[in-house]
Scaffold this motif. Sequence first.
Motif, PDB file in Angstrom:
ATOM      1  N   THR A  75      72.115  40.096  69.084  1.00 34.72           N
ATOM      2  CA  THR A  75      73.134  38.961  69.681  1.00 34.72           C
ATOM      3  C   THR A  75      72.514  37.507  69.456  1.00 34.72           C
ATOM      4  O   THR A  75      71.787  37.330  70.441  1.00 34.72           O
ATOM      5  N   ASP A 130      78.085  38.963  79.412  1.00 41.30           N
ATOM      6  CA  ASP A 130      78.455  37.566  80.092  1.00 41.30           C
ATOM      7  C   ASP A 130      77.615  37.171  81.241  1.00 41.30           C
ATOM      8  O   ASP A 130      77.250  35.784  81.520  1.00 41.30           O
ATOM      9  N   SER A 172      88.065  42.642  74.809  1.00 41.60           N
ATOM     10  CA  SER A 172      86.800  42.855  74.089  1.00 41.60           C
ATOM     11  C   SER A 172      87.090  42.655  72.559  1.00 41.60           C
ATOM     12  O   SER A 172      86.101  42.611  72.089  1.00 41.60           O
ATOM     13  N   HIS A 184      86.370  37.704  69.731  1.00 45.80           N
ATOM     14  CA  HIS A 184      85.032  37.548  69.284  1.00 45.80           C
ATOM     15  C   HIS A 184      84.513  36.744  70.454  1.00 45.80           C
ATOM     16  O   HIS A 184      85.224  35.885  71.091  1.00 45.80           O
ATOM     17  N   LYS A 185      83.236  36.939  70.722  1.00 45.10           N
ATOM     18  CA  LYS A 185      82.613  35.968  71.984  1.00 45.10           C
ATOM     19  C   LYS A 185      82.816  34.425  71.740  1.00 45.10           C
ATOM     20  O   LYS A 185      83.147  33.817  72.506  1.00 45.10           O
ATOM     21  N   ARG A 214      86.359  33.791  72.746  1.00 40.90           N
ATOM     22  CA  ARG A 214      86.591  33.897  74.304  1.00 40.90           C
ATOM     23  C   ARG A 214      86.113  32.601  74.899  1.00 40.90           C
ATOM     24  O   ARG A 214      86.770  32.134  75.710  1.00 40.90           O
ATOM     25  N   ARG A 215      85.002  32.071  74.493  1.00 46.80           N
ATOM     26  CA  ARG A 215      84.584  30.733  74.833  1.00 46.80           C
ATOM     27  C   ARG A 215      85.364  29.713  74.656  1.00 46.80           C
ATOM     28  O   ARG A 215      85.946  28.731  75.563  1.00 46.80           O
ATOM     29  N   CYS A 271      87.694  42.346  81.017  1.00 46.66           N
ATOM     30  CA  CYS A 271      86.927  41.144  80.772  1.00 46.66           C
ATOM     31  C   CYS A 271      86.905  39.939  81.624  1.00 46.66           C
ATOM     32  O   CYS A 271      85.710  39.229  81.728  1.00 46.66           O
TER      33      CYS A 271
END
Length: 709
Positions: free
Chosen positions: A9, A321, A580, A583-584, A587-588, A608
């Motif tokens: 990650t 997170d 989910s 993608h991270k 989401r940010r 989430c």
Amino acid sequence: MADMLRTLTLEDSYRSDRSNVVGEFYVPCLSLANRYDRAVGYFTSKSLALVARGLEGFKRNGGRIRLIASPHLTDGDIDEMRAGYTYREIIAKAVLRELDPDTERPSKELAGLGLLGRLIAQEAMDVKIAIVHGREGLALYHEKIGLISDKYGDTVAFTGSMNETSSAFLDNFESIQVFRSWNENDKGRVDILRSDFDELWAGRTPRLEILDFPAVAKERFIALGERAGELSNETKDPEPLVVSTDLTTLGWARLPHDVELRDYQKTAIAKWLSANGRGVLQMATGTGKTITALAALDQIGRQLHTRDLSLVTVVVVPLLDLVEQWSAELRNFGVVPIKCRDLAASWEPAARNALAALRARRKGSITLVVTNATFRAAAFQALLSSIDLPLLVIADEAHHLGAEHLRTALPAHAQFRLALSATPERWFDPAGTDALKDYFGDILTKLGLKEAIDLGALTRYRYHPVLVPLGDDEAEQYTELTVKIGALMRSQEPDSVSEDDNSPLGMLLGMRSKVLGHARAKMPALREALERHRDSFFQLIYCAEGGAPLIDGGTGPRQVEQVLELAGKELGLRAHTFTSREHKRQRRDLLRSFATGRDLQVLVSMRCLDEGVDLPDARVAYMLASSTNPRQFIQRRGRILRRAPGKSFAEVIDFVVTPPQDPALFEIERRLFRRELARCVEFAGYAENHGEALAKLRELRDYYQLLDV
């Protein structure tokens, strides 16, 4: 495969104000790599020693390094060039000066140079020197790029201001940008950096001259490797090669000057210290549990520091997170934590190195933040068992650790223990609840919803329960499941009565929850509520998970997609899913867009947004579904009630399904519905419109004879 770079990650960027760049990036990446191409700034002994960080694993992989650097020229070197001396001779002299075998070096520096020397001796490392032919003579090469590759062909490329010098690692503010070859958005940049490095190494870059590494310099490098090996054999406990995460406080947490604790937080900390550093803080979501815990860490650290004792702190959290959230807060307290998640190779070398350093200096503190999944894994458990220093375990959302597979992983030798939860009691799991109390100690403070609102820790709100019926086929499914649940609960088999979703009772309760969560009547009711807020921002919609369960055993469309269709296409609201599947990084970006109050009006989510996402600006929440466990609703309401500038109140619209009210199922329905209705009644009772909200629930309470809740 577990040894692939793509299993790590990795962040898109690392900055020294929020990251331990060496521990979080270099060490995990190089531990999985077999090729390392690096172009750096100055060629100095300190920079070379620090390049060695993470290379032990790299060396075991049979890795090869290609390093390009620019010579570190002194004023004397430059004067000699101006006097007409051959620049190649002066550059060779500058390189040799950095590898002088007679220079006294710190053991850490010598260990790093020694490792590189052994790699050169094994022909696993090549070095070249770069200089620039500028308009006014020679100039130094300062490009900073790197490429780390594994045996499967994946590459992590990075570029930025991370000069591999002593000051760059320890003192200066540095940052790098990271690109991954397996990411479609990054692949083009990785290919460009690969081409640039290959052209540079081959000497085909205009205005740049690439010089071979002097043979004498190679010999000196190899000699340093032999000398380092001899020193290692002579020294029983060699000082580990480490980079301190906080040179001024040795890793101790310190309350930031701009943070002022509330009285209830000070009281909670005092009670925990009086209980010899053990206990549970039961505080409503949004009331500052994290800050309270870190302030307690500050206080226990001050006591240990005055006694010349060390401390290892392990913060256990349920979600990735939350690792980031806790790490950000720890940095505000002056601590750069080691983030333990995913594969052991991504964190174990840094963690063991930090522990070795702490034992060597015999003072200071280190902090690890670990997910529940990594916490119970064999690698982390082995690390825990090796800790022979004072140990503090902080458990966030501690109720998770009451599960049997997690509570058995809690270290018995932890001297200090602190549990944090808005709801420490586990749903249908008295054994798990008792186990948490036995390990962490008594509940020291209780800060409920009403007290938090009265103290100004949470915002005031209006609550609107919306009662919706089940369709005939939904009622049939519900009845069948309720009969089975009743039979299982009456049996009182220990393996059946458990909160675990995989237990027989847990599976039946989950199926019942899906029927209620996907009730078709919720969609027209939601439309009506959304139409009243078409011009509003800061709206959250919590959906049921997956698709609607069908009577034939299949599943219907996903509710989250139905809601997005309704809000976005049919009503024209600017809405986006937050699940989910995003993608991270996306989401940010969504959270940033939501927080502006100008771009995104509605976030549509399932789970989430439950734990680990801080959205204090949210004003309106639509509760289409919650799990069987009342804790989920409690956490969600705490998030919507967080205070924020310009936020005077919040609004919660709760879609409550009315069961079919079959007289034959009255007792089991009453038992199941008691806690579900209790959270509605409690929330209604503290609302600004409590009379109106309680009136809407009166008929249900009358039927189930639950006027006492």
